[in-house]
Design an enzyme around this catalytic site. Structure first.
Site, PDB file in Angstrom:
ATOM      1  N   SER A   1       0.800  -1.224   0.000  1.00 35.75           N
ATOM      2  CA  SER A   1       0.000   0.000   0.000  1.00 35.75           C
ATOM      3  C   SER A   1       0.836   1.279   0.000  1.00 35.75           C
ATOM      4  O   SER A   1       0.411   2.283  -0.567  1.00 35.75           O
ATOM      5  CB  SER A   1      -0.955   0.001   1.191  1.00 35.75           C
ATOM      6  OG  SER A   1      -0.250  -0.119   2.398  1.00 35.75           O
TER       7      SER A   1
ATOM      8  N   HIS B   1      -4.900  -3.232  -3.317  1.00 33.59           N
ATOM      9  CA  HIS B   1      -4.482  -2.252  -4.330  1.00 33.59           C
ATOM     10  C   HIS B   1      -4.228  -2.869  -5.702  1.00 33.59           C
ATOM     11  O   HIS B   1      -3.891  -2.150  -6.640  1.00 33.59           O
ATOM     12  CB  HIS B   1      -3.220  -1.519  -3.843  1.00 33.59           C
ATOM     13  CG  HIS B   1      -3.447  -0.824  -2.536  1.00 33.59           C
ATOM     14  ND1 HIS B   1      -3.933   0.451  -2.451  1.00 33.59           N
ATOM     15  CD2 HIS B   1      -3.302  -1.262  -1.263  1.00 33.59           C
ATOM     16  CE1 HIS B   1      -4.065   0.784  -1.171  1.00 33.59           C
ATOM     17  NE2 HIS B   1      -3.688  -0.246  -0.437  1.00 33.59           N
TER      18      HIS B   1
ATOM     19  N   LYS C   1     -11.405   0.979  -3.030  1.00 34.97           N
ATOM     20  CA  LYS C   1     -10.293   1.535  -3.812  1.00 34.97           C
ATOM     21  C   LYS C   1     -10.682   1.475  -5.301  1.00 34.97           C
ATOM     22  O   LYS C   1     -11.511   2.262  -5.731  1.00 34.97           O
ATOM     23  CB  LYS C   1      -9.011   0.789  -3.441  1.00 34.97           C
ATOM     24  CG  LYS C   1      -8.730   0.987  -1.943  1.00 34.97           C
ATOM     25  CD  LYS C   1      -7.512   0.328  -1.429  1.00 34.97           C
ATOM     26  CE  LYS C   1      -7.186   0.780  -0.027  1.00 34.97           C
ATOM     27  NZ  LYS C   1      -8.104   0.308   1.020  1.00 34.97           N
TER      28      LYS C   1
END
Ligand SMILES: Cc1ncc(COP(=O)(O)O)c(C=O)c1O
Length: 417
Positions: free
Chosen positions: A177, A205, A237
């Site tokens: 991250s 991610h 995300k």
């Protein structure tokens, strides 16, 4: 007795580690209004630009009209809505796993999964740069907890061989991250299989940003459910909504339904959120141009920022077998000291550009950085503005470039014990 809160807060300010919250007054997107000022932002995790996508917004509002706003009850009482269930089935098929379970947040998915699987007789091994939610999950479980060197397969192997335990779980971020690099998943899966350990990958991610159709890091390395038995993704995300999921075998998911306390003892997320996420999953999978845009932006930024003298992380261009690895939308500029990182963030702010300085304890001592992130909604013109601003800052304040002792995250072996 007093808790001495004020003096502890003051100390934090003196160390340039104090955190403040800023007021966002617009939707997420490259151009935001924050604290009353219009800024060009390079710091959100809305990697594909779906957080404010009209189709996702419309699915959310239509579903809210149909099914209301509140989840009303936990999943095991009467809150498990058909929309939650349909999303879980679609996520299982997207990830190529037998089943998936929808959690309220990534933090809760990680705490729930690790703690449903491990107890005192067990061993949990974590990459030392894992996200806080994974580290907290391991610590809470009561299992023997060890960290291995960042992205270091041999460091992991040594620890796996050293300890005996009922169950051994190896836990890693997929795309890290704060560094934006990829875990060496092929090697990690190999040593896990050789040492009778399970591998858990949190690809918060990587889903949406890398892999075919945005299938994340397990797709980049071509790893099956047997090789990565516990696969976590977050929805706040690249998916642009909120929540998270764990995907794996039916037995794994049933075990989580029975034992994951952060799944059981909480109110179900709004069904409308699941309905909106089903639409964002379709966009994420189909719209390849969004991932292509990210590759272009990240590649050009790396080349030009380096040319100006900024320190970017070295990333592996290929895997062990020589296959090209993708860039990720997280491209931190390493600075070193917290004060220096804050000064650079402030200089950018004066140029109308918002990038948050990330400081310890989120990153190691002397590892402060500007966490630059890209979104498919950024244009080349937006990137021009960022690069022009950086060039002006370097010309007037060259001292803001990284100093030599910058810590990219790796530490020595001794720190691990
Ligand atoms: C790797 C990783 N896992 C989990 C989380 C937590 O997810 P959530 O924001 O859904 O709680 C984050 C960041 O937020 C993350 O970076």
């Amino acid at each position: 007795m007093s808790f001495e809160l004020a003096s502890a807060l003051e100390d934090r300010k003196q160390q340039h580690l104090y955190r403040t919250r800023r007021l966002l007054e617009s939707a997420q997107g490259p151009e935001v209004r924050i604290d009353g000022v219009d800024m060009l932002a390079f710091c959100s995790n809305d990697y594909l630009g779906l957080a404010n996508h009209p189709e996702v917004v419309s699915a959310f509002s239509q579903a809210a009209r149909q099914w209301g706003v509140g989840g009303g009850a936990s999943h095991l009482v009467n809150g498990h809505h058909a929309q939650h269930h349909a999303l879980e089935e679609e996520l299982a098929s997207f990830t190529g796993r037998e089943a998936a379970l929808f959690f309220s947040t990534g933090y809760m998915a990680n705490i729930g999964a690790v703690n449903a699987l491990l107890g005192r007789q067990d061993l949990v091994l974590e990459d030392r740069l894992n996200h806080a939610s994974l580290l907290d999950a391991g610590l809470l479980s009561g299992a023997r907890f060890q960290r291995y060197l960042h992205a270091d397969v041999r460091s992991l192997e040594g620890r796996l061989k050293k300890y005996d335990a009922r169950r051994k779980l190896v836990v890693t971020d997929g795309v890290f991250s704060m560094d934006g690099d990829l875990a060496p998943l092929a090697g990690l899966a190999r040593v896990c299989q050789a040492n009778d350990a399970w591998l858990m990958v949190d690809d918060a991610h990587g889903f949406g940003t890398v892999g075919r159709g945005g299938r994340g890091i397990v797709d980049v390395f071509g790893l099956s459910q047997a090789q990565v038995p516990v696969l976590v993704g977050t929805l706040g995300k690249a998916f642009g909504t909120a929540g998270a999921f764990v995907a794996g075998s039916r037995d794994l998911i049933e075990t989580l339904v029975q034992h994951a306390r952060s799944y059981i003892y909480t109110t179900a997320m709004p069904p409308a959120l699941a309905a909106a996420t089903r639409v964002s999953l379709r966009l994420l999978e189909q719209e390849e141009w969004r991932r292509e845009r990210l590759q272009q932006l990240a590649g050009r930024f790396r080349r030009e920022a380096r040319r100006m003298g900024f320190t970017l992380l070295d990333v592996a261009g290929e895997d062990e077998a020589g296959h090209a690895l993708p860039l990720t939308p997280i491209q931190p500029v390493l600075i070193g000291g917290a004060e220096q990182a804050l000064s650079l963030a402030k200089a950018l702010e004066r140029e109308g550009i918002l990038i948050t300085a990330i400081r310890p304890p989120t990153v190691p001592e002397n590892g402060s950085r500007l966490r630059v992130t890209f979104s498919a909604s950024h244009t080349e013109a937006h990137l021009d503005r960022l690069l022009d601003a950086l060039a002006r800052i370097v010309a007037t304040s060259p001292e803001l470039l990284a100093h030599s002792g910058v810590q990219s995250g790796c530490t020595t072996d001794e720190e691990q014990e």
